[in-house]
Design a protein around this motif. Structure first.
Motif, PDB file in Angstrom:
ATOM      1  N   MET A  81      45.053  28.594  44.684  1.00  0.00           N
ATOM      2  CA  MET A  81      44.546  29.145  43.644  1.00  0.00           C
ATOM      3  C   MET A  81      45.235  28.759  42.371  1.00  0.00           C
ATOM      4  SD  MET A  81      42.410  32.596  44.091  1.00  0.00           S
ATOM      5  CE  MET A  81      41.831  32.604  42.616  1.00  0.00           C
ATOM      6  N   LEU A  82      46.449  29.150  42.591  1.00  0.00           N
ATOM      7  CA  LEU A  82      47.453  28.679  41.336  1.00  0.00           C
ATOM      8  C   LEU A  82      47.614  27.147  40.992  1.00  0.00           C
ATOM      9  CD1 LEU A  82      50.123  31.574  41.962  1.00  0.00           C
ATOM     10  CD2 LEU A  82      48.195  31.582  40.230  1.00  0.00           C
ATOM     11  N   ARG A 134      40.103  38.353  39.818  1.00  0.00           N
ATOM     12  CA  ARG A 134      39.941  39.386  40.835  1.00  0.00           C
ATOM     13  C   ARG A 134      39.997  38.890  42.305  1.00  0.00           C
ATOM     14  NH1 ARG A 134      34.748  39.820  40.206  1.00  0.00           N
ATOM     15  NH2 ARG A 134      34.821  41.056  38.393  1.00  0.00           N
ATOM     16  N   GLU A 135      39.634  37.523  42.492  1.00  0.00           N
ATOM     17  CA  GLU A 135      39.790  37.033  43.854  1.00  0.00           C
ATOM     18  C   GLU A 135      41.336  36.966  43.914  1.00  0.00           C
ATOM     19  OE1 GLU A 135      39.188  32.988  46.338  1.00  0.00           O
ATOM     20  OE2 GLU A 135      38.020  33.357  44.121  1.00  0.00           O
ATOM     21  N   TYR A 136      41.945  36.696  43.098  1.00  0.00           N
ATOM     22  CA  TYR A 136      43.916  36.420  43.245  1.00  0.00           C
ATOM     23  C   TYR A 136      44.361  37.759  43.425  1.00  0.00           C
ATOM     24  CZ  TYR A 136      48.549  35.701  42.511  1.00  0.00           C
ATOM     25  OH  TYR A 136      50.056  35.396  42.652  1.00  0.00           O
ATOM     26  N   ALA A 137      43.864  38.945  42.829  1.00  0.00           N
ATOM     27  CA  ALA A 137      44.219  40.175  43.082  1.00  0.00           C
ATOM     28  C   ALA A 137      44.046  40.676  44.545  1.00  0.00           C
ATOM     29  CB  ALA A 137      43.759  40.900  42.069  1.00  0.00           C
ATOM     30  N   GLN A 138      42.664  40.347  45.005  1.00  0.00           N
ATOM     31  CA  GLN A 138      42.357  40.858  46.296  1.00  0.00           C
ATOM     32  C   GLN A 138      43.199  40.014  47.399  1.00  0.00           C
ATOM     33  OE1 GLN A 138      37.993  39.857  45.921  1.00  0.00           O
ATOM     34  NE2 GLN A 138      37.464  41.814  45.074  1.00  0.00           N
ATOM     35  N   LEU A 139      43.524  38.975  46.983  1.00  0.00           N
ATOM     36  CA  LEU A 139      44.287  38.125  48.087  1.00  0.00           C
ATOM     37  C   LEU A 139      45.769  38.477  47.919  1.00  0.00           C
ATOM     38  CD1 LEU A 139      43.245  34.394  47.289  1.00  0.00           C
ATOM     39  CD2 LEU A 139      42.816  35.856  49.513  1.00  0.00           C
ATOM     40  N   ARG A 140      46.147  39.063  46.814  1.00  0.00           N
ATOM     41  CA  ARG A 140      47.526  39.678  46.722  1.00  0.00           C
ATOM     42  C   ARG A 140      47.801  40.848  47.389  1.00  0.00           C
ATOM     43  NH1 ARG A 140      50.189  42.617  42.573  1.00  0.00           N
ATOM     44  NH2 ARG A 140      52.297  42.554  42.628  1.00  0.00           N
ATOM     45  N   ALA A 141      46.553  41.700  47.335  1.00  0.00           N
ATOM     46  CA  ALA A 141      46.523  42.884  48.082  1.00  0.00           C
ATOM     47  C   ALA A 141      46.642  42.882  49.519  1.00  0.00           C
ATOM     48  CB  ALA A 141      45.324  43.806  47.921  1.00  0.00           C
ATOM     49  N   GLN A 142      46.189  41.773  50.174  1.00  0.00           N
ATOM     50  CA  GLN A 142      46.297  41.228  51.603  1.00  0.00           C
ATOM     51  C   GLN A 142      47.814  41.012  52.061  1.00  0.00           C
ATOM     52  OE1 GLN A 142      43.560  38.119  52.681  1.00  0.00           O
ATOM     53  NE2 GLN A 142      41.772  39.204  51.565  1.00  0.00           N
ATOM     54  N   GLY A 143      48.698  40.773  51.131  1.00  0.00           N
ATOM     55  CA  GLY A 143      50.098  40.603  51.328  1.00  0.00           C
ATOM     56  C   GLY A 143      50.342  39.104  51.783  1.00  0.00           C
ATOM     57  N   GLU A 144      51.385  39.031  52.518  1.00  0.00           N
ATOM     58  CA  GLU A 144      51.840  37.594  52.947  1.00  0.00           C
ATOM     59  C   GLU A 144      50.811  36.704  53.712  1.00  0.00           C
ATOM     60  OE1 GLU A 144      55.625  37.276  54.760  1.00  0.00           O
ATOM     61  OE2 GLU A 144      56.522  38.713  53.340  1.00  0.00           O
ATOM     62  N   MET A 145      49.731  37.370  54.220  1.00  0.00           N
ATOM     63  CA  MET A 145      48.844  36.376  55.139  1.00  0.00           C
ATOM     64  C   MET A 145      48.002  35.667  54.072  1.00  0.00           C
ATOM     65  SD  MET A 145      46.147  39.240  56.516  1.00  0.00           S
ATOM     66  CE  MET A 145      44.499  38.692  56.136  1.00  0.00           C
ATOM     67  N   SER A 146      47.963  36.104  52.839  1.00  0.00           N
ATOM     68  CA  SER A 146      47.174  35.108  51.987  1.00  0.00           C
ATOM     69  C   SER A 146      48.014  34.152  50.932  1.00  0.00           C
ATOM     70  CB  SER A 146      46.615  36.254  50.890  1.00  0.00           C
ATOM     71  OG  SER A 146      47.259  36.911  50.386  1.00  0.00           O
ATOM     72  N   LEU A 147      49.316  34.131  51.296  1.00  0.00           N
ATOM     73  CA  LEU A 147      50.198  33.192  50.284  1.00  0.00           C
ATOM     74  C   LEU A 147      49.610  31.812  50.317  1.00  0.00           C
ATOM     75  CD1 LEU A 147      53.910  34.308  51.627  1.00  0.00           C
ATOM     76  CD2 LEU A 147      52.804  34.733  49.481  1.00  0.00           C
ATOM     77  N   GLN A 148      49.070  31.210  51.383  1.00  0.00           N
ATOM     78  CA  GLN A 148      48.585  29.878  51.164  1.00  0.00           C
ATOM     79  C   GLN A 148      47.621  29.861  50.370  1.00  0.00           C
ATOM     80  OE1 GLN A 148      50.112  26.780  52.259  1.00  0.00           O
ATOM     81  NE2 GLN A 148      48.555  26.121  50.571  1.00  0.00           N
ATOM     82  N   GLU A 149      46.510  30.826  50.506  1.00  0.00           N
ATOM     83  CA  GLU A 149      45.093  30.604  49.363  1.00  0.00           C
ATOM     84  C   GLU A 149      45.570  30.904  48.049  1.00  0.00           C
ATOM     85  OE1 GLU A 149      42.176  32.936  52.413  1.00  0.00           O
ATOM     86  OE2 GLU A 149      44.303  33.508  52.519  1.00  0.00           O
TER      87      GLU A 149
END
Length: 131
Positions: free
Chosen positions: A88-89, A69-84
């Motif tokens: 995680m991965l 869920r956290e990953y999906a929420q970060l993904r929805a934020q777009g490129e600004m969450s790439l590092q996070e």
């Protein structure tokens, strides 16, 4: 996928999940809310399918639903969450490598025990050996 959009039943058939599970994943925040047709039916596009495929891979490799869920929420934020997302991965990959090592060690211990039992059975008194 040749059509531009597919229905929830088509996505269920494509992934092997039930429509109920797909709705649950959407409600849980693991999947982005599906676009809707004029009649209110869910419509999924190729990006939705790719996202779900990766979610299923994370689940299959043991990532907890809360982290997915956290990953999906970060993904929805777009490129600004790439590092996070990368962090995680990488962490998940490290945990997966540890699990794989543990499984290999356990499989080896099982193989050893199997060989012991096979040897004990073949050396059992009264057993006739084939020539």
């Amino acid at each position: 996928m040749t059509k531009q959009f597919i229905s929830i039943s088509e996505l269920a058939a494509l992934t092997g999940l039930s429509a109920h599970t797909l709705r649950f994943y959407e409600k849980a925040g693991v999947l982005q809310a599906a676009n809707r047709s004029d009649n209110g039916h869910r419509r999924y596009n190729s990006q939705d399918v790719l996202g779900l495929t990766f979610v299923l891979r994370l689940k299959q490799t043991g990532m907890p639903l809360a982290e997915i869920r956290e990953y999906a929420q970060l993904r929805a934020q777009g490129e600004m969450s790439l590092q996070e997302r990368l962090t995680m991965l990488k962490l998940h990959r490290q945990r997966l490598a540890t699990t794989i090592s543990e499984l290999v060690a356990n499989a080896s211990a099982l193989d050893d025990k199997i060989q012991i039992y096979q040897k004990m059975i073949s050396n059992k008194p009264g057993k006739k050996k084939k020539v």
